[in-house]
Design an enzyme around this catalytic site. Structure first.
Site, mmCIF file in Angstrom:
data_model
loop_
_atom_site.group_PDB
_atom_site.id
_atom_site.type_symbol
_atom_site.label_atom_id
_atom_site.label_comp_id
_atom_site.label_asym_id
_atom_site.label_seq_id
_atom_site.Cartn_x
_atom_site.Cartn_y
_atom_site.Cartn_z
ATOM 1 N N TYR A 13 0.827 -1.223 0.000
ATOM 2 C CA TYR A 13 0.000 0.000 0.000
ATOM 3 C C TYR A 13 0.859 1.271 0.000
ATOM 4 O O TYR A 13 0.787 2.082 -0.928
ATOM 5 C CB TYR A 13 -0.925 -0.064 1.223
ATOM 6 N N SER A 126 6.530 3.115 13.201
ATOM 7 C CA SER A 126 5.107 3.355 13.416
ATOM 8 C C SER A 126 4.893 4.113 14.715
ATOM 9 O O SER A 126 5.655 3.946 15.681
ATOM 10 C CB SER A 126 4.411 1.994 13.503
ATOM 11 N N ALA A 127 3.808 4.880 14.740
ATOM 12 C CA ALA A 127 3.420 5.559 15.979
ATOM 13 C C ALA A 127 3.079 4.549 17.061
ATOM 14 O O ALA A 127 2.986 4.919 18.235
ATOM 15 C CB ALA A 127 2.228 6.462 15.714
ATOM 16 N N TYR A 150 3.407 -7.140 16.979
ATOM 17 C CA TYR A 150 3.673 -6.265 15.822
ATOM 18 C C TYR A 150 4.441 -5.021 16.281
ATOM 19 O O TYR A 150 5.495 -4.674 15.741
ATOM 20 C CB TYR A 150 2.365 -5.864 15.115
ATOM 21 N N LYS A 154 8.465 -3.598 15.621
ATOM 22 C CA LYS A 154 8.908 -2.273 15.133
ATOM 23 C C LYS A 154 9.891 -1.656 16.123
ATOM 24 O O LYS A 154 10.912 -1.091 15.746
ATOM 25 C CB LYS A 154 7.698 -1.346 14.947
ATOM 26 N N PHE A 179 1.902 7.805 11.387
ATOM 27 C CA PHE A 179 0.685 7.804 12.189
ATOM 28 C C PHE A 179 -0.363 6.961 11.433
ATOM 29 O O PHE A 179 -0.092 5.792 11.176
ATOM 30 C CB PHE A 179 0.310 9.239 12.602
ATOM 31 N N LEU A 201 -9.695 1.299 10.350
ATOM 32 C CA LEU A 201 -10.950 2.042 10.248
ATOM 33 C C LEU A 201 -11.308 2.449 8.811
ATOM 34 O O LEU A 201 -12.424 2.169 8.349
ATOM 35 C CB LEU A 201 -10.850 3.292 11.140
ATOM 36 N N ARG A 301 -11.782 -1.676 21.838
ATOM 37 C CA ARG A 301 -10.918 -2.761 21.343
ATOM 38 C C ARG A 301 -9.694 -2.828 22.265
ATOM 39 O O ARG A 301 -9.062 -1.795 22.535
ATOM 40 C CB ARG A 301 -10.497 -2.471 19.893
ATOM 41 N N ASP A 304 -6.283 -0.535 22.348
ATOM 42 C CA ASP A 304 -6.427 0.791 21.717
ATOM 43 C C ASP A 304 -6.162 1.905 22.717
ATOM 44 O O ASP A 304 -6.523 1.791 23.887
ATOM 45 C CB ASP A 304 -7.858 0.970 21.178
HETATM 46 P P1 NAD Z 1 1.549 -3.652 3.021
HETATM 47 O O1 NAD Z 1 1.293 -4.998 3.614
HETATM 48 O O2 NAD Z 1 0.582 -3.150 2.025
HETATM 49 O O3 NAD Z 1 3.000 -3.620 2.369
HETATM 50 C C1 NAD Z 1 4.086 -4.372 2.876
HETATM 51 C C2 NAD Z 1 4.725 -5.099 1.724
HETATM 52 O O4 NAD Z 1 5.834 -5.866 2.199
HETATM 53 C C3 NAD Z 1 3.782 -6.078 1.025
HETATM 54 O O5 NAD Z 1 3.791 -5.834 -0.367
HETATM 55 C C4 NAD Z 1 4.340 -7.457 1.360
HETATM 56 O O6 NAD Z 1 4.110 -8.372 0.327
HETATM 57 C C5 NAD Z 1 5.815 -7.140 1.561
HETATM 58 N N1 NAD Z 1 6.514 -8.056 2.466
HETATM 59 C C6 NAD Z 1 6.119 -8.484 3.688
HETATM 60 N N2 NAD Z 1 7.042 -9.327 4.190
HETATM 61 C C7 NAD Z 1 8.026 -9.432 3.271
HETATM 62 C C8 NAD Z 1 9.234 -10.166 3.204
HETATM 63 N N3 NAD Z 1 9.608 -10.983 4.190
HETATM 64 N N4 NAD Z 1 10.014 -10.024 2.115
HETATM 65 C C9 NAD Z 1 9.644 -9.220 1.101
HETATM 66 N N5 NAD Z 1 8.505 -8.533 1.092
HETATM 67 C C10 NAD Z 1 7.703 -8.628 2.170
HETATM 68 O O7 NAD Z 1 1.708 -2.627 4.221
HETATM 69 P P2 NAD Z 1 1.808 -1.039 4.198
HETATM 70 O O8 NAD Z 1 0.585 -0.497 4.824
HETATM 71 O O9 NAD Z 1 2.214 -0.571 2.850
HETATM 72 O O10 NAD Z 1 2.986 -0.842 5.240
HETATM 73 C C11 NAD Z 1 4.336 -0.714 4.830
HETATM 74 C C12 NAD Z 1 5.213 -0.652 6.065
HETATM 75 O O11 NAD Z 1 4.793 0.426 6.901
HETATM 76 C C13 NAD Z 1 5.132 -1.913 6.928
HETATM 77 O O12 NAD Z 1 6.425 -2.184 7.432
HETATM 78 C C14 NAD Z 1 4.196 -1.517 8.043
HETATM 79 O O13 NAD Z 1 4.440 -2.227 9.226
HETATM 80 C C15 NAD Z 1 4.535 -0.035 8.211
HETATM 81 N N6 NAD Z 1 3.441 0.754 8.782
HETATM 82 C C16 NAD Z 1 2.202 0.698 8.228
HETATM 83 C C17 NAD Z 1 1.159 1.424 8.797
HETATM 84 C C18 NAD Z 1 -0.229 1.351 8.223
HETATM 85 O O14 NAD Z 1 -1.193 1.660 8.943
HETATM 86 N N7 NAD Z 1 -0.412 0.965 6.958
HETATM 87 C C19 NAD Z 1 1.381 2.231 9.919
HETATM 88 C C20 NAD Z 1 2.669 2.290 10.448
HETATM 89 C C21 NAD Z 1 3.704 1.544 9.872
HETATM 90 N N1 UFG Z 2 -11.862 1.560 14.827
HETATM 91 C C1 UFG Z 2 -13.210 1.332 14.962
HETATM 92 N N2 UFG Z 2 -13.756 0.345 14.207
HETATM 93 C C2 UFG Z 2 -13.042 -0.400 13.317
HETATM 94 C C3 UFG Z 2 -11.654 -0.148 13.188
HETATM 95 C C4 UFG Z 2 -11.088 0.842 13.976
HETATM 96 O O1 UFG Z 2 -13.892 1.975 15.744
HETATM 97 O O2 UFG Z 2 -13.616 -1.287 12.672
HETATM 98 C C5 UFG Z 2 -11.260 2.653 15.622
HETATM 99 C C6 UFG Z 2 -10.202 2.166 16.601
HETATM 100 O O3 UFG Z 2 -10.780 1.772 17.797
HETATM 101 C C7 UFG Z 2 -9.307 3.411 16.694
HETATM 102 C C8 UFG Z 2 -9.417 4.076 15.322
HETATM 103 O O4 UFG Z 2 -10.608 3.537 14.743
HETATM 104 O O5 UFG Z 2 -9.854 4.286 17.657
HETATM 105 C C9 UFG Z 2 -8.246 3.766 14.405
HETATM 106 O O6 UFG Z 2 -8.058 2.353 14.341
HETATM 107 P P1 UFG Z 2 -7.157 1.671 13.216
HETATM 108 O O7 UFG Z 2 -7.231 0.204 13.427
HETATM 109 O O8 UFG Z 2 -7.510 2.195 11.879
HETATM 110 O O9 UFG Z 2 -5.704 2.221 13.529
HETATM 111 P P2 UFG Z 2 -4.843 2.123 14.859
HETATM 112 O O10 UFG Z 2 -4.643 3.535 15.338
HETATM 113 O O11 UFG Z 2 -5.372 1.158 15.812
HETATM 114 O O12 UFG Z 2 -3.488 1.506 14.312
HETATM 115 C C10 UFG Z 2 -2.898 1.915 13.080
HETATM 116 C C11 UFG Z 2 -2.230 0.718 12.425
HETATM 117 C C12 UFG Z 2 -1.069 0.267 13.244
HETATM 118 C C13 UFG Z 2 -0.152 1.413 13.483
HETATM 119 C C14 UFG Z 2 -0.902 2.546 14.148
HETATM 120 C C15 UFG Z 2 -0.023 3.731 14.356
HETATM 121 O O13 UFG Z 2 -3.135 -0.348 12.304
HETATM 122 O O14 UFG Z 2 -0.368 -0.705 12.540
HETATM 123 O O15 UFG Z 2 -1.996 2.916 13.312
HETATM 124 O O16 UFG Z 2 0.591 4.067 13.168
HETATM 125 F F1 UFG Z 2 0.847 1.015 14.269
#
Ligand code: NAD
Ligand code: UFG
Length: 350
Positions: A13, A126-127, A150, A154, A179, A201, A301, A304
């Protein structure tokens, strides 16, 4: 000046959006991804959007031999390391998988980088590393703690990067603490494509809007916030992508132009600095799209926190970067992607 970047997890993503931003900024990218949570279709669409075929290698970051081949045949400036697993609930069920993939995988990547003398890295942190924050907004010196595998993975990588920087000052290691990334590319061609029922969410809201899910559960309406629901710092993935370009540009300027020895370990928040409640996001989504989102309040949840939003001043001061896009644009672009691709990248809608 070298401008080739290895993008691990670049089919995912955030990675796919960042590939476009990097290309537009003049970087030459090689994507390395095992497709465990993404598809070739994403790569194909990114190639279409940039007007040329992306260099893509299907591989795992835990595979040192394959990584070695990639480093020996490319002269990289550095690595943007997105590859990782990201589901909190899955990490609780399968901690070994998460530590292996996210921590051992990163160690393998760092070992191969060291072997080839490539020591510039931008890591997706990540936050979540801030746990339940003591003060808001959260700045980079806030205490770190995590409550699930998870988050621990990080945090463990951050500690490893810090120790590495102490052991050898030629490393330049930036940990970007994201974030809550939401939104999609304005073309509607690429976006977030969760495998199963979304945990997060925004994808949940958009799947309710498109009719794939019946009703949103809002986890808790008794937090001490403006309307009782949780508050988060939602950031548009396009702004996030630009943050990576800014981080790389910063590395280049510091190392090459300012001739600084090294950055060592530098954590930087990528957030907007603004908190938005769950209900506010739901209401904005409805206003923007005209789609009613049926919802019910359920229990909180586990794990959270009530409120989480960034101090974004370090990114502005050091990188000259700040988020520009509004909650309205986040909802519009999410809906544009979801409504045009109800099944994500699945072949059903190609
Ligand atoms: P995503 O799952 O869409 O992308 C991660 C990609 O890494 C995927 O394409 C997956 O196929 C690849 N991958 C996973 N394990 C692998 C491995 N062992 N070798 C090679 N490729 C591998 O996730 P995203 O939302 O794009 O997140 C990217 C990064 O940012 C992740 O490290 C995630 O933990 C971090 N992050 C995401 C969020 C969020 O809410 N999306 C928030 C904070 C941090
Ligand atoms: N929430 C709902 N209903 C849902 C999903 C979420 O009410 O179906 C609420 C949660 O309780 C929270 C808010 O929406 O209050 C955001 O929740 P998310 O699951 O979208 O995001 P989080 O803040 O829990 O966590 C996300 C990523 C984590 C990352 C974090 C900080 O999932 O991987 O942001 O970057 F670490």
């Amino acid at each position: 000046m070298k401008n080739k970047i290895l993008v691990t997890g670049g089919a995912g993503y955030i990675g796919s959006h960042t590939c476009i931003a990097l290309h537009e900024a003049g970087y030459d990218i090689v994507v390395y991804d095992n497709l465990s949570n993404s598809s070739r279709e994403a790569i194909r669409r990114v190639s279409n959007l940039i007007g040329e075929s992306i260099k893509f290698i299907e591989g795992d970051i835990r595979d040192d031999e394959m990584l070695g081949q990639v480093f020996s045949s490319n002269d990289f400036f550095g690595v943007i390391h997105f590859a990782g697993l990201k589901s909190v609930s899955e990490s609780v069920a399968e901690p070994l998988l998460y530590y292996d993939n996210n921590v051992s995988g990163t160690i393998t990547l760092l070992e191969v980088m060291a072997e080839y003398g490539i020591k510039n890295l931008v890591f997706s942190s990540s936050a979540t590393v801030y746990g339940d924050p003591e003060t808001l907004p959260i700045d980079e010196s806030s205490p770190r703690s995590c409550t699930n595998p998870y988050g621990q993975s990080k945090l463990a990588v951050e500690y490893i990067l810090e120790d590495l920087a102490v052991s050898d000052n030629s490393w330049n290691l930036i940990a970007l603490r994201y974030f809550n990334p939401v939104g999609a590319h304005s073309s509607g061609q690429i976006g977030e494509d969760p495998n199963d029922i979304p945990n997060n969410l925004m994808p949940y809201i958009s799947q309710v809007a498109v009719g794939k899910l019946e009703k949103l559960s809002i986890f808790g309406n008794d937090y001490r916030t403006i309307d009782g629901t949780g508050i988060r710092d939602f950031i548009h993935v396009i702004d996030l992508a630009q943050g990576h370009v800014a981080a790389l540009n910063y590395l280049k300027n510091q190392i090459i132009i300012n001739k600084r020895d090294s950055i060592r370990f530098l954590p930087i928040n990528l957030g907007t600095g603004n908190g938005t409640s769950v209900l506010e996001l739901v209401n904005t989504f409805t206003e923007v799209t005209g789609k009613a989102i049926p919802y019910q309040f359920t229990d909180r949840r586990k794990g959270d926190v009530a409120s989480c939003y960034a101090s974004a001043s370090k990114a502005k001061f050091l990188l000259g970067w700040e988020a520009k896009l509004s909650i309205t644009e986040m909802c519009q672009d999410t809906w544009n992607w979801q409504s045009n691709n109800p099944n994500g990248y699945s072949v059903k809608d190609i």
